[in-house]
Structures are given as C-alpha cells and as structure tokens.
Motif scaffolding. Sequence first.
Motif, PDB file in Angstrom:
ATOM      1  N   GLY A  54       0.826  -1.190   0.000  1.00 31.31           N
ATOM      2  CA  GLY A  54       0.000   0.000   0.000  1.00 31.31           C
ATOM      3  C   GLY A  54       0.867   1.248   0.000  1.00 31.31           C
ATOM      4  N   ALA A  55       0.240   2.384  -0.242  1.00 27.66           N
ATOM      5  CA  ALA A  55       0.983   3.636  -0.385  1.00 27.66           C
ATOM      6  C   ALA A  55       1.712   4.025   0.900  1.00 27.66           C
ATOM      7  N   LEU A  56       1.119   3.713   2.050  1.00 27.49           N
ATOM      8  CA  LEU A  56       1.737   4.109   3.319  1.00 27.49           C
ATOM      9  C   LEU A  56       3.079   3.424   3.517  1.00 27.49           C
ATOM     10  N   ARG A  57       3.109   2.112   3.363  1.00 24.12           N
ATOM     11  CA  ARG A  57       4.359   1.382   3.532  1.00 24.12           C
ATOM     12  C   ARG A  57       5.306   1.596   2.358  1.00 24.12           C
ATOM     13  N   ASP A  58       4.753   1.709   1.154  1.00 22.00           N
ATOM     14  CA  ASP A  58       5.578   1.777  -0.047  1.00 22.00           C
ATOM     15  C   ASP A  58       6.290   3.113  -0.195  1.00 22.00           C
ATOM     16  N   MET A  59       5.668   4.202   0.264  1.00 16.63           N
ATOM     17  CA  MET A  59       6.217   5.529  -0.010  1.00 16.63           C
ATOM     18  C   MET A  59       6.446   6.393   1.237  1.00 16.63           C
ATOM     19  N   VAL A  60       5.559   6.295   2.214  1.00 14.43           N
ATOM     20  CA  VAL A  60       5.654   7.190   3.363  1.00 14.43           C
ATOM     21  C   VAL A  60       6.720   6.735   4.338  1.00 14.43           C
ATOM     22  N   ILE A  75      -0.607   3.800  12.474  1.00 17.38           N
ATOM     23  CA  ILE A  75      -1.614   4.127  11.454  1.00 17.38           C
ATOM     24  C   ILE A  75      -2.207   2.856  10.869  1.00 17.38           C
ATOM     25  N   GLU A  76      -1.363   1.891  10.545  1.00 23.04           N
ATOM     26  CA  GLU A  76      -1.837   0.640   9.954  1.00 23.04           C
ATOM     27  C   GLU A  76      -2.799  -0.085  10.890  1.00 23.04           C
ATOM     28  N   ASP A  89      -3.438  10.806  18.300  1.00 18.43           N
ATOM     29  CA  ASP A  89      -4.420   9.974  18.998  1.00 18.43           C
ATOM     30  C   ASP A  89      -5.461   9.479  17.991  1.00 18.43           C
ATOM     31  N   ALA A  90      -6.450   8.747  18.469  1.00 18.70           N
ATOM     32  CA  ALA A  90      -7.432   8.133  17.566  1.00 18.70           C
ATOM     33  C   ALA A  90      -8.192   9.181  16.748  1.00 18.70           C
ATOM     34  N   ALA A  91      -8.567  10.288  17.404  1.00 14.39           N
ATOM     35  CA  ALA A  91      -9.302  11.334  16.680  1.00 14.39           C
ATOM     36  C   ALA A  91      -8.433  11.953  15.595  1.00 14.39           C
ATOM     37  N   GLU A  92      -7.157  12.155  15.885  1.00 16.36           N
ATOM     38  CA  GLU A  92      -6.239  12.734  14.899  1.00 16.36           C
ATOM     39  C   GLU A  92      -5.956  11.744  13.771  1.00 16.36           C
ATOM     40  N   LEU A  93      -5.870  10.472  14.095  1.00 15.54           N
ATOM     41  CA  LEU A  93      -5.686   9.476  13.044  1.00 15.54           C
ATOM     42  C   LEU A  93      -6.861   9.484  12.074  1.00 15.54           C
TER      43      LEU A  93
END
Length: 484
Positions: free
Chosen positions: A238-244, A447-448, A283-287
């Motif tokens: 996914g984009a998160l693991r692949d790029m971020v 995040i994941e 936190d959860a709300a910010e995520l």
Amino acid sequence: MDKRGTMMQTEISTTFIIFGGSGDLAHRKLYPALFNLYKRGFIKEHFAVIGTARRPWSHEYFQNIVTEAIEESTNDTTGVTEFASHFYYQSHDVTDTEHYKALNQLSDQLEEKYQTHGNRIFYMAMSPRFFGTIATHIHDEHILGRGFNRLIIEKPFGNNLESATVLNKQINASFDEEDVYRIDHYLGKEMIQDILPLRFSNPIMKAIWNADNIASIQITLAEQLGVEARGGYYETAGALRDMVQNHIFQIATVLAMPEPKNLTAHEIHESKQAVLNSLVEPDAAELAHDFVRGQYAGDEDTLAYVAENQVSPDSSTETFIAGKIKFGVGPLAGVPIYIRTGKRMAVKQSVVNIIFKNTTNLYDDASQNVLTLEIDPTNTISLVLNGKRVAHAGLKEQRLIYEYEEHIKDDVPDAYERLIGDALVADCTNFTNWHELKSSWQYIDRIEQFWAQAGKKGLHQYPPFCMGPKEANQIFESATDKWI
C-alpha cells in the motif's frame, strides 16, 4: 564522493554479487549505474560482477544482457564491451546451500583474476521475502571476503516493526551496522541532496528556517501510473508502507533536522534521529481526521485498482494517502508537514513546498512566500515573492527560479549511480540506518493498526488522473490552506 557532492575518480577494487541479476531493477538501474561509475573511474580494471538468479544463463548471455541494458540507457556506449567482460553469471537458488558454496568459489576465482583484494559488495535486488534467507546463508556458508564486506539492500525493509526487527537481526549476524546500506533512491536525487546546503550555507535561509517563519510544509510524491505488474507486491504494502515509511519520512527528516555539528555521516544521522525520536504520535481522533486514504477507481480506458492483476476484488489496500506529521524538536518543532502520495494521479511529480507565514498587515493582497523544490521531473528551486504591479497599485506574485544550465544537466548523476558510488567509498550519509527505520516503523504501525480496525471504512475512491480524493483537503489546520 566528497562532502560537497563531487564525484571522485578513485578506482575501488571490489567484487559485486547481485542477487536478482536477471531482474528489472538490475537491468534498468544497476547496470547503467555501474557503467557510469566505470566511465567516471570509480571501477576500472580491478572489479568483477556476479549476477545470480534462477534462470540458467551462461556468462556470455549475461554479458549480452548487460550490454543491452547499457545501450538502452545511453547513447555513449564507449567501452561497453570491456565493461561487460567483467560480468559473470551463476544460476542460483537462494535457499540451496550448495549454490552458495559454488558462489563463493566463483568469487574467489574472480578476486584472483581481477585482483579485488577480497573486497565484496552484496546487493539484494530481488523479492524482499528472501533478504533474511540470503543474509543467513552468507553467514553460515562463510561467503564474506577477506577485505571489506558491504551489503546494499532495497526497500521494503520489513513490512512492520516486528518483521523489520527480525530481518535486522538476521542481517547483523553477517554484517556490522556500519556495513549495511539500506538504499532509498530519493536520498540520491540531486535536489534532495541540495536541501542541506540550501538550509545551512545560506544565511538568508538559515535565519528564516524555523517555526517562527514557516507556516507549513507540503511534500507531494505523485505518480500517473497505476500498480501495473506490481499488484502482488502492492497488496502487501500500500501507499503508506511503499512511499511514506521510507521516501517521505526521509525527505521530511532532512527538511526538519537540527543543524549537525559537522557533515560526517555520524553527525547527520544523529540530527535526523533526534527529530524522528520526537515524532508527535496522533491519537485516535487525529488518526481519523489527519490521515486520509484512497483507492483509484477506473473508467472506460483505465482499470480500477481492484481490477488490476494480482489484486483482490474486495481489496482495502490504499493507493493514495494524505496526512499531517509533526516533530517535537528541531527548528520546525510544531510546524505541520503535510504529505501526500498516490498512484493514478494527475501528474508525475515529486515536489516540496515550504510555505512562509505572512508577517505584515500593511498589504491586504499579499500572498504567502513559497519556496518550491521540484525534485522530479525537473531539478528546480523557485521562490514566490510579492512585488508591486507595474504602473498599478497593489501587489503581484513574482517568481524567482533557479535551474541547472543545459551543459550541467548531463552531468547530474542518476540516484543509483550516486548511491552505489557512496557505498563504494563507505559513505553511509545518504542511506537509512536501523534507528531511523525503527522510529518510522513505530509511527507507521500505529496508522496501519488504526486502519485495520476500520476495514474499508474511510477508504475513499478517487477517479484516475486527479490529485486524490477530495477528503484530502480536510487535513489542513487552517480553513484557508490548500494543496499547492
């Protein structure tokens, strides 16, 4: 390469062992990079390259493949025949102990033939699921040479903190940390390497590069292509693991790190680690609010992600992410750094925008000053300033642009050429060390885990060839902010 970024021309004697020698990465990037280093004098007479893969190629066939790769990458092929004669091939099963013994024998023979003094550079250019296996066999079958031994490893380095930790232990059984070069090709790009000189050698920039003057930063890494033939890999990333986790975090760190004591690799990594350790955990709300994920849809001419080869029809894998990160220390402590990356976007572009605060009430029509670093497709730096409209009242945006002269553009080294050259001279400045990797994985895992609990909830579809889902605009702290 020296600390000014100048490509040195001192020959290094070594044997390269490339696991995945028949692969696309080796063909498109590694062989042309090695040829450029050969032309520059980094490697000349005392080097050999062993390519390994499952395919039953001969040395001669492999040399022809290398020659083709060079011919596809450049019009200047002077010396390519001599260069390719240093390449040898071994059909290799990375799980077979006997194949490692044969590899060691071939390495010994070539070291004697080319007088490489027992120096070996191992390059893992194949599926990451084999990285640990290869590292373990290198250790158990005593493949290390009697000179220096260095390992260059491609991303992804694990797919979460747990797997990355296991892989790191396997690798450290064969290689000391200072001999492990975790390659992130963005760190080899010319404009990324220009960030530290821009920040620290210019009094104007150095004076305003802080939270008092910078309102926010935007990092955009956009691709027009879809996943193409990489659907199987992308489903696990996914984009998160692949790029971020790698590229974007490394860019953000270079932008936000404190000034190092000097330009040694140790001090630069110390400064980078300081800001990574200070990542503000949402936190959860910010995520839920600050991180937006999307998946490209299709149209009559373009496949949707879920219709791509090796992709599950009900996949919840993100092909786009936008988010906001903050560091707790350093000159940009508390400054929001907005990030976005995705596939099937409107343009192929890698760009950083530094947005400065408005500091005057004298002009109602004053625009924010914006410093833009365009990494791809061009190497340019531009600065938006306010100036008076000619012959009229009011202000007008003025753009100052710096770009390389035409005669310099051909001298800009490819990222792989630069980074392999760094590994040859044992300069780990532009590689990722374990502690940086550990910090970024801790953040990404959070995040994941949040997304895993949400399932498809919050996964926004976006049409192909746009800049992602409209929900990506919600992450800004100010209602007047927008993506540049």
